[in-house]
Design a protein around this motif. Structure first.
Motif, PDB file in Angstrom:
ATOM      1  N   ASP A   1      15.758   1.130  18.886  1.00 21.26           N
ATOM      2  CA  ASP A   1      15.941  -0.295  18.606  1.00 21.26           C
ATOM      3  C   ASP A   1      15.857  -0.504  17.095  1.00 21.26           C
ATOM      4  O   ASP A   1      14.836  -0.219  16.473  1.00 21.26           O
ATOM      5  CB  ASP A   1      14.851  -1.092  19.317  1.00 21.26           C
TER       6      ASP A   1
ATOM      7  N   ARG B   1      19.247  -5.597  21.573  1.00 22.28           N
ATOM      8  CA  ARG B   1      20.107  -6.399  20.683  1.00 22.28           C
ATOM      9  C   ARG B   1      20.877  -5.518  19.710  1.00 22.28           C
ATOM     10  O   ARG B   1      22.024  -5.774  19.399  1.00 22.28           O
ATOM     11  CB  ARG B   1      19.256  -7.383  19.877  1.00 22.28           C
TER      12      ARG B   1
ATOM     13  N   ALA C   1      23.806  -2.394  23.600  1.00 25.83           N
ATOM     14  CA  ALA C   1      24.203  -2.907  24.917  1.00 25.83           C
ATOM     15  C   ALA C   1      24.035  -1.848  25.996  1.00 25.83           C
ATOM     16  O   ALA C   1      23.756  -2.174  27.158  1.00 25.83           O
ATOM     17  CB  ALA C   1      25.644  -3.404  24.875  1.00 25.83           C
ATOM     18  N   ARG C   2      24.166  -0.593  25.622  1.00 22.87           N
ATOM     19  CA  ARG C   2      24.026   0.487  26.602  1.00 22.87           C
ATOM     20  C   ARG C   2      22.604   0.587  27.158  1.00 22.87           C
ATOM     21  O   ARG C   2      22.390   1.165  28.221  1.00 22.87           O
ATOM     22  CB  ARG C   2      24.439   1.816  25.971  1.00 22.87           C
ATOM     23  N   ARG C   3      21.628  -0.003  26.436  1.00 25.54           N
ATOM     24  CA  ARG C   3      20.226   0.028  26.881  1.00 25.54           C
ATOM     25  C   ARG C   3      19.598  -1.371  26.868  1.00 25.54           C
ATOM     26  O   ARG C   3      18.388  -1.501  26.821  1.00 25.54           O
ATOM     27  CB  ARG C   3      19.389   0.956  25.993  1.00 25.54           C
ATOM     28  N   ARG C   4      20.428  -2.396  26.902  1.00 24.96           N
ATOM     29  CA  ARG C   4      19.970  -3.799  26.907  1.00 24.96           C
ATOM     30  C   ARG C   4      19.103  -4.130  25.695  1.00 24.96           C
ATOM     31  O   ARG C   4      18.099  -4.827  25.806  1.00 24.96           O
ATOM     32  CB  ARG C   4      19.246  -4.126  28.204  1.00 24.96           C
TER      33      ARG C   4
END
Length: 163
Positions: free
Chosen positions: A109, A151, A146-149
């Motif tokens: 992240d 931002r 997006a692949r791991r929800r």
């Protein structure tokens, strides 16, 4: 800008990097000198990013030579024995993080640091000129996140190298 204390330039000309033994020796020297736990580099196997972008040949070379320096060169005393004469003992790198990999399985992240990344990249004036890479960098981070929800994320193929 990022608080980095030292940057080492190997003086290669942009776009002209070749996979030479001399370059591998220099990267091996750096690894043995700093003895990192991990090395981050591109994935040299990626030539195409989707159907809209070609990976640069010098970027593939840099990644390929970096991996060869990590293994076997940095940890094998019989490769570049002249480095032993410089006091640079073999070193085992414990992990390699490959960015740009189509086989990424580790997502970091970066939402809290993305703005700083864009500002730092803009400081690279010899490459950026007046161009603002922000929209492109933020778009990539959103895509990967997006692949791991998330931002915003950066994705890696993380290899843990056995000792």
């Amino acid at each position: 800008m990022l608080g980095i204390r030292e940057v080492i330039f190997l003086e290669g000309e942009d776009g002209m990097l070749e996979p030479t033994l001399a370059l591998r020796r220099e990267l091996t020297r750096v690894i043995r000198r700093f003895r990192p736990d991990a090395v981050v580099c591109g994935d040299p196997t990626v030539r195409f990013y989707g159907n809209r972008y070609l990976n640069h040949p010098d970027h593939r070379v840099a990644a390929d030579v970096a991996l060869d320096a990590v293994f076997p060169s940095a940890e094998t005393r019989f490769i570049f024995p002249e480095l032993l004469d410089e006091g640079l003992a073999p070193h085992h790198v414990g992990a390699v993080w490959l960015f740009g990999s189509e086989r990424a399985e580790t997502f970091v992240d970066v939402s809290a640091t993305l703005d700083a990344k864009v500002v730092a990249l803009r400081e690279h004036r010899s490459q950026m000129g007046d161009w603002d890479p922000g929209p492109m960098i933020r778009g990539w981070a959103r895509e990967q996140g997006a692949r791991r929800r998330l931002r915003a994320a950066e994705s890696f193929l993380r290899m843990v190298l056995d000792d």
